[in-house]
Motif scaffolding. Structure first.
Motif, PDB file in Angstrom:
ATOM      1  N   PHE A 273      16.588   1.223  17.037  1.00  0.00           N
ATOM      2  CA  PHE A 273      17.003   2.588  16.691  1.00  0.00           C
ATOM      3  C   PHE A 273      16.132   3.157  15.586  1.00  0.00           C
ATOM      4  CE2 PHE A 273      21.599   1.869  18.259  1.00  0.00           C
ATOM      5  CZ  PHE A 273      21.228   2.265  19.529  1.00  0.00           C
ATOM      6  N   LEU A 277      14.023   6.481  15.846  1.00  0.00           N
ATOM      7  CA  LEU A 277      14.199   7.548  14.859  1.00  0.00           C
ATOM      8  C   LEU A 277      12.870   7.930  14.235  1.00  0.00           C
ATOM      9  CD1 LEU A 277      16.066   9.386  13.236  1.00  0.00           C
ATOM     10  CD2 LEU A 277      16.421   7.493  11.626  1.00  0.00           C
ATOM     11  N   SER A 278      12.047   6.931  13.952  1.00  0.00           N
ATOM     12  CA  SER A 278      10.715   7.210  13.408  1.00  0.00           C
ATOM     13  C   SER A 278       9.902   8.039  14.384  1.00  0.00           C
ATOM     14  CB  SER A 278       9.990   5.900  13.092  1.00  0.00           C
ATOM     15  OG  SER A 278      10.708   5.129  12.153  1.00  0.00           O
ATOM     16  N   ARG A 280      11.071  10.096  16.591  1.00  0.00           N
ATOM     17  CA  ARG A 280      11.617  11.448  16.588  1.00  0.00           C
ATOM     18  C   ARG A 280      11.152  12.229  15.354  1.00  0.00           C
ATOM     19  NH1 ARG A 280      12.845  15.663  19.548  1.00  0.00           N
ATOM     20  NH2 ARG A 280      14.310  17.040  18.483  1.00  0.00           N
ATOM     21  N   LEU A 281      11.129  11.562  14.210  1.00  0.00           N
ATOM     22  CA  LEU A 281      10.694  12.229  12.988  1.00  0.00           C
ATOM     23  C   LEU A 281       9.224  12.624  13.071  1.00  0.00           C
ATOM     24  CD1 LEU A 281      12.480  10.055  10.266  1.00  0.00           C
ATOM     25  CD2 LEU A 281      13.051  12.375  10.972  1.00  0.00           C
TER      26      LEU A 281
END
Length: 295
Positions: A273, A277-278, A280-281
């Motif tokens: 996850f 998330l990285s 997505r960022l």
């Protein structure tokens, strides 16, 4: 009044024929996701938080993040990072070379890259063991060429594990980078050259920023996939290259310790996850930079 109006609005929407038809079509998918994804993850999480008497505890997480388990987790992160980095370098060079070929030859090369991925991972791993063994093709060739130090120890160490995992992750990297590179507007490269930019300047100032999102995606994907990979590290590595997937297998099959294995599985899931998330960022930052540039 507002709540009543909102409730009435929802009722009208749910009573619509198209809405009922959409919910009916979505039901099998929702049930599938609940049974095969949500329930196993939730059960694993609960199991990792139970002690032997069924009470709440964080002992298994403390055990997973200390001692030998922590060392294995760090080894897993290191090997995954090494695999990701090498896959990016080799995949970038290979994908860039393929984009320079004619379409028919590019298709044939991509076929050569992708087809081995459909062969059983076990078969491919044993193929690497045969090639990299003390009397394998690689070492026999090096000995014939009188390379100093040959034959080399290419198996049952970190080098062997990285070679094996890189061969598994490389097709993903090449496919992602090839798709991104094919979408690069060659007119921008020509415009930079017409303005007097040399090849290196054009590459680093124009081409590389355009394919940077693909590099990030491919790197994180390789890293995430390697985190939970089991077969190749187990067969091509030694005791010092034990990865988390092998530790989970040992906890379940040898020690019958499902709680500790569940905690390790949840930690791997959290790392996955974190990687997503990285990704997505990075995508959000890239889109924001493009918007600022366009403004």
């Amino acid at each position: 009044m507002v709540a009543a109006a909102a409730t009435g609005g929802w009722r009208r929407r749910l009573s619509g024929r198209r809405t009922r038809f959409g919910l009916l079509n979505a039901t099998p998918v929702v049930v599938y996701l609940l049974v095969l994804f949500v329930y196993p993850i939730f059960s694993t999480l609960l199991l990792s938080l139970k002690d032997e008497d069924g009470g709440f505890t964080l002992h298994w997480y403390a055990d997973a993040l200390s001692g030998t388990s922590l060392d294995i987790l760090l080894i897993t992160l290191r090997i995954s990072a090494e695999t990701s980095a090498i896959s990016l370098v080799v995949g970038f060079l290979l994908a860039y070379w393929i984009t320079r070929l004619r379409p028919i030859w590019a298709g044939l090369v991509m076929l050569v890259v992708v087809v081995p991925h459909f062969i059983s991972a076990l078969v491919r791993t044993y193929g690497w063991i045969i090639l990299l063994g003390d009397h394998g093709l690689v070492n026999e060739t090096l000995v014939a060429l009188h390379v100093p130090g040959a034959p080399f120890q290419l198996l049952y160490n970190e080098l062997g594990v990285v070679i094996g995992t890189t061969s598994v992750m490389l097709p993903y990297t090449v496919l992602l980078l090839y798709a991104v590179m094919r979408g690069v507007d060659r007119g921008l490269i020509a415009a930079a050259a017409s303005m007097g930019a040399g090849r290196l300047v054009t590459f680093f100032r124009v081409y590389l920023p355009l394919v940077a999102p693909g590099l990030v995606n491919a790197g994180i994907l390789s890293f995430i996939l390697c985190l939970g990979y089991y077969l190749t590290p187990a067969l091509m590595g030694g005791p010092k290259q034990t990865m988390v997937a092998s530790l989970i297998d040992e906890q379940v099959m040898k020690n019958n310790q499902w709680n500790g294995a569940s905690a390790l599985g949840v930690i791997l899931l959290l790392l996955t996850f974190a990687g997503l998330l990285s990704l997505r960022l990075v995508k959000s930052v890239s889109e924001a930079a493009k918007n600022r540039g366009g403004a």
